[in-house]
Design a protein around this motif. Structure first.
Motif, PDB file in Angstrom:
ATOM      1  N   ILE A  60      -5.809  39.829  -5.319  1.00  0.00           N
ATOM      2  CA  ILE A  60      -4.556  39.658  -4.578  1.00  0.00           C
ATOM      3  C   ILE A  60      -3.891  41.011  -4.357  1.00  0.00           C
ATOM      4  N   THR A  61      -3.379  41.215  -3.153  1.00  0.00           N
ATOM      5  CA  THR A  61      -2.658  42.454  -2.848  1.00  0.00           C
ATOM      6  C   THR A  61      -1.150  42.247  -2.998  1.00  0.00           C
ATOM      7  N   PHE A  62      -0.442  43.342  -3.193  1.00  0.00           N
ATOM      8  CA  PHE A  62       1.024  43.270  -3.325  1.00  0.00           C
ATOM      9  C   PHE A  62       1.657  42.979  -1.965  1.00  0.00           C
ATOM     10  N   ASN A  63       2.755  42.246  -1.981  1.00  0.00           N
ATOM     11  CA  ASN A  63       3.511  42.037  -0.742  1.00  0.00           C
ATOM     12  C   ASN A  63       4.490  43.192  -0.544  1.00  0.00           C
ATOM     13  N   GLU A  64       5.379  43.035   0.436  1.00  0.00           N
ATOM     14  CA  GLU A  64       6.296  44.123   0.754  1.00  0.00           C
ATOM     15  C   GLU A  64       7.278  44.432  -0.377  1.00  0.00           C
ATOM     16  N   ASN A  65       7.457  43.458  -1.284  1.00  0.00           N
ATOM     17  CA  ASN A  65       8.348  43.667  -2.433  1.00  0.00           C
ATOM     18  C   ASN A  65       7.594  44.152  -3.668  1.00  0.00           C
ATOM     19  N   HIS A  66       6.347  44.539  -3.456  1.00  0.00           N
ATOM     20  CA  HIS A  66       5.472  44.993  -4.530  1.00  0.00           C
ATOM     21  C   HIS A  66       5.294  43.905  -5.607  1.00  0.00           C
ATOM     22  N   VAL A  67       5.092  42.677  -5.140  1.00  0.00           N
ATOM     23  CA  VAL A  67       4.867  41.526  -6.020  1.00  0.00           C
ATOM     24  C   VAL A  67       3.615  40.786  -5.550  1.00  0.00           C
ATOM     25  N   LYS A  68       2.786  40.411  -6.496  1.00  0.00           N
ATOM     26  CA  LYS A  68       1.620  39.589  -6.190  1.00  0.00           C
ATOM     27  C   LYS A  68       1.976  38.119  -6.383  1.00  0.00           C
ATOM     28  N   ILE A  69       1.565  37.287  -5.428  1.00  0.00           N
ATOM     29  CA  ILE A  69       1.891  35.853  -5.490  1.00  0.00           C
ATOM     30  C   ILE A  69       0.610  35.059  -5.746  1.00  0.00           C
ATOM     31  N   LEU A  70       0.661  34.218  -6.785  1.00  0.00           N
ATOM     32  CA  LEU A  70      -0.483  33.381  -7.152  1.00  0.00           C
ATOM     33  C   LEU A  70      -0.043  31.929  -7.218  1.00  0.00           C
ATOM     34  N   LYS A  71      -0.813  31.031  -6.590  1.00  0.00           N
ATOM     35  CA  LYS A  71      -0.499  29.603  -6.608  1.00  0.00           C
ATOM     36  C   LYS A  71      -1.492  28.885  -7.529  1.00  0.00           C
ATOM     37  N   LEU A  72      -0.962  27.971  -8.383  1.00  0.00           N
ATOM     38  CA  LEU A  72      -1.782  27.162  -9.290  1.00  0.00           C
ATOM     39  C   LEU A  72      -1.546  25.692  -8.978  1.00  0.00           C
ATOM     40  N   PRO A  73      -2.244  25.148  -7.984  1.00  0.00           N
ATOM     41  CA  PRO A  73      -1.959  23.777  -7.540  1.00  0.00           C
ATOM     42  C   PRO A  73      -2.457  22.690  -8.482  1.00  0.00           C
ATOM     43  N   ASN A  74      -3.371  23.028  -9.401  1.00  0.00           N
ATOM     44  CA  ASN A  74      -3.985  21.996 -10.251  1.00  0.00           C
ATOM     45  C   ASN A  74      -3.339  21.862 -11.619  1.00  0.00           C
ATOM     46  N   ILE A  75      -2.286  22.604 -11.864  1.00  0.00           N
ATOM     47  CA  ILE A  75      -1.648  22.605 -13.181  1.00  0.00           C
ATOM     48  C   ILE A  75      -0.203  22.147 -13.040  1.00  0.00           C
ATOM     49  N   SER A  76       0.222  21.259 -13.932  1.00  0.00           N
ATOM     50  CA  SER A  76       1.586  20.734 -13.873  1.00  0.00           C
ATOM     51  C   SER A  76       2.569  21.745 -14.457  1.00  0.00           C
ATOM     52  N   VAL A  77       3.822  21.587 -14.091  1.00  0.00           N
ATOM     53  CA  VAL A  77       4.874  22.454 -14.616  1.00  0.00           C
ATOM     54  C   VAL A  77       4.969  22.315 -16.132  1.00  0.00           C
ATOM     55  N   ARG A  78       4.894  21.085 -16.614  1.00  0.00           N
ATOM     56  CA  ARG A  78       5.013  20.870 -18.063  1.00  0.00           C
ATOM     57  C   ARG A  78       3.912  21.607 -18.816  1.00  0.00           C
ATOM     58  N   VAL A  79       2.696  21.524 -18.313  1.00  0.00           N
ATOM     59  CA  VAL A  79       1.562  22.183 -18.965  1.00  0.00           C
ATOM     60  C   VAL A  79       1.680  23.700 -18.854  1.00  0.00           C
ATOM     61  N   PHE A  80       2.069  24.194 -17.678  1.00  0.00           N
ATOM     62  CA  PHE A  80       2.141  25.644 -17.520  1.00  0.00           C
ATOM     63  C   PHE A  80       3.269  26.252 -18.351  1.00  0.00           C
ATOM     64  N   ASN A  81       4.339  25.518 -18.555  1.00  0.00           N
ATOM     65  CA  ASN A  81       5.401  25.991 -19.444  1.00  0.00           C
ATOM     66  C   ASN A  81       4.840  26.314 -20.827  1.00  0.00           C
ATOM     67  N   ILE A  82       3.973  25.438 -21.312  1.00  0.00           N
ATOM     68  CA  ILE A  82       3.369  25.632 -22.639  1.00  0.00           C
ATOM     69  C   ILE A  82       2.426  26.829 -22.619  1.00  0.00           C
ATOM     70  N   ILE A  83       1.629  26.916 -21.560  1.00  0.00           N
ATOM     71  CA  ILE A  83       0.616  27.973 -21.482  1.00  0.00           C
ATOM     72  C   ILE A  83       1.250  29.352 -21.376  1.00  0.00           C
ATOM     73  N   ILE A  84       2.255  29.511 -20.523  1.00  0.00           N
ATOM     74  CA  ILE A  84       2.831  30.839 -20.329  1.00  0.00           C
ATOM     75  C   ILE A  84       3.535  31.320 -21.599  1.00  0.00           C
ATOM     76  N   LYS A  85       4.141  30.392 -22.337  1.00  0.00           N
ATOM     77  CA  LYS A  85       4.767  30.771 -23.608  1.00  0.00           C
ATOM     78  C   LYS A  85       3.712  31.162 -24.631  1.00  0.00           C
ATOM     79  N   TYR A  86       2.578  30.467 -24.599  1.00  0.00           N
ATOM     80  CA  TYR A  86       1.478  30.823 -25.498  1.00  0.00           C
ATOM     81  C   TYR A  86       0.937  32.214 -25.155  1.00  0.00           C
ATOM     82  N   ILE A  87       0.763  32.504 -23.877  1.00  0.00           N
ATOM     83  CA  ILE A  87       0.206  33.788 -23.462  1.00  0.00           C
ATOM     84  C   ILE A  87       1.081  34.943 -23.959  1.00  0.00           C
TER      85      ILE A  87
END
Length: 491
Positions: A60-87
């Motif tokens: 992924i390349t950076f956008n004009e704000n120097h931010v990379k955008i990634l979409k995770l369509p197969n993961i629920s918000v509830r599950v990702f909340n747990i995962i990102i805190k674990y990471i």
């Protein structure tokens, strides 16, 4: 000696996640069709923790704000909340999570290549929630064999198939097994069932997929056999026909000979009559059935209940037999199903009609919305035409361990403990500890109270009514499913 300050490190990184400082990645996780949660995170941390994120961020390349955008369509918000805190923190708590969420978390962790978490979640499910895995065997088995890294769960499923095949084949979940799961089991050389029995199970499975087929085989037409043959076309090639006993061929294969190709049926007959004569059909090798005598798991609950597991049944049996330590296997009690709401109806009148003059019964019910499993044991007879209170010290009420409840609760009766037998009022209760009323599914008329007849409440205080009539609104509940079993000693 090296001093490690992991707790401080974990807390500092958690604060970094919450601060949004110096974030260079925006992860989009969809919660609903039109609602997306945005997580602002640090690429250096995610890619150091996960090969998945390293690969994605390189793509992924950076956008004009120097931010990379990634979409995770197969993961629920509830599950990702747990995962990102674990990471970020290296910490995870599973105690308050439903098993279904933990399984979703496992799938998502595998997708994100969090190997440490994948192994931990598998071990947690197998060691602490095996009953849930068995109840959801089809889903679990299919997923585990689609994902090579689910080795711990694969071994768990293999162990069930090899050691206790009747837990699957003899259960109510068998008829709902997807075809690909069933075929993968039939292909196994180590499936420890007689081939004639496997044939019977396959025919039953095919009939269950076609409920309109006549009950009596004498009423079947050629069209009926064609229908069943089409349903079973993926399964039939994996039966070891030439390892079926002559008696089973006559009793089990011949009545359904129209399911088989003419050449195959002819060769089965030839092999039966003249075993040494050559045949043209493919002869699959016999299954390898171990001679090791395994501990007998008698009558697992999966055979007859939509609500409770075999562990629940063993626990209930230990209470009936007044054992302080629950039975682990070889249940000494037989559970005979008398009434099931989804099959027989949810009206209290049905219970009295079916259970009239029947003693030693267990009622179990699944509470709608909360998923609680409540119940009671009545050693005395229910009476259809007699309103009165019965006193016994041998009854008890309970709440069983579930995904949302860590431990079961047992509440035994005092010496004056009562069973309230009230058919004319469409009521049935264990003192005030568990009160059932009217239509259990349609009417929200069941409740629990603190009771002078039983030692302790079986629901949490927020769901206990402080008064009898009218009971508090929050204590009232309806029933998603209920079952009543006659309990008798196993001979």
């Amino acid at each position: 000696m090296t001093t490690q300050f992991y707790d401080r490190l974990s807390n500092d990184l958690t604060q970094l996640l919450e601060s949004d400082v110096n974030c260079d990645v925006s992860i989009e996780v969809r919660e609903e069709v039109l609602l997306v949660n945005i997580y602002k995170v640090h690429s250096i941390i995610l890619q150091s923790r996960s090969p998945y994120f390293k690969k994605k961020f390189d793509e992924i390349t950076f956008n004009e704000n120097h931010v990379k955008i990634l979409k995770l369509p197969n993961i629920s918000v509830r599950v990702f909340n747990i995962i990102i805190k674990y990471i970020y923190s290296g910490k995870i708590s599973l105690e308050k999570l439903e098993n279904s969420v933990i399984f979703d978390l496992l799938i998502a962790s595998n997708e994100l290549e969090l190997d440490e978490l994948v192994e931990h979640l598998q071990s947690h499910l197998v060691n602490d929630n095996a009953s849930w895995l068995r109840l959801n065997f089809a889903q679990v088995y299919r997923t585990s064999y689609q994902v090579k890294s689910f080795k711990i769960i694969q071994d768990f499923c293999d162990d069930i198939i090899i050691k206790h095949p009747n837990t699957i084949f003899g259960s109510e979940i068998f008829h709902s097994l997807p075809e690909d799961i069933l075929i993968s089991i039939l292909k196994r050389d180590d499936l420890p069932l007689e081939e004639g029995k496997i044939w019977e199970y396959i025919v039953q499975w095919g009939k269950a997929k076609n409920p309109n087929l006549p009950t009596s085989l004498n009423e079947w037409t050629s069209t009926n056999f064609i229908t069943l043959k089409e349903t079973l076309k993926g399964c039939l090639p994996h039966i070891r026909y030439f390892n079926i006993s002559g008696e089973d061929v006559v009793e089990k294969i011949y009545p359904y000979q129209q399911l088989l190709e003419h050449r195959l049926f002819s060769d089965i007959t030839i092999k039966f009559i003249t075993p040494n004569k050559p045949i043209s059909s493919i002869v699959l090798p016999p299954r390898r059935i171990s001679n090791i005598i395994l501990p007998t798991r008698i009558s697992p609950i999966l055979l007859f209940s939509n609500i409770i597991t075999d562990e629940h049944a063993l626990e209930i049996s230990s209470w009936i037999n007044e054992k302080e330590i629950p039975f682990i296997e070889n249940n000494p009690c037989e559970f005979k199903l008398l009434v099931r709401g989804s099959r027989d109806g949810f009206d209290i009148r049905t219970i009295y009609n079916v259970c009239d003059k029947v003693s030693k019964t267990i009622i179990v019910l699944k509470v709608k919305d909360t998923e609680e499993i409540l119940g009671g044991y009545n050693p005395l007879e229910w009476e259809n035409n007699n309103d009165h209170w019965k006193k016994t010290k041998d009854s008890f009420v309970f709440s069983l361990k579930t995904a949302n409840m860590k431990n079961s609760i047992l509440s035994r009766a005092f010496d004056h403990g009562s069973i309230r037998n009230l058919p004319s009022e469409l009521g049935l209760s264990f003192g005030r500890a568990l009160y059932l009323n009217g239509n259990l599914k349609v009417e929200k008329g069941c409740f629990c109270m603190k009771s002078v007849e039983y030692h302790k409440p079986i629901r949490s205080s927020e769901f206990i009514s402080p008064i009898l009539f009218p009971p508090s609104e929050k204590s009232l509940f309806s029933v998603e499913e209920y079952e009543i079993f006659k309990i008798s000693p196993r001979i």
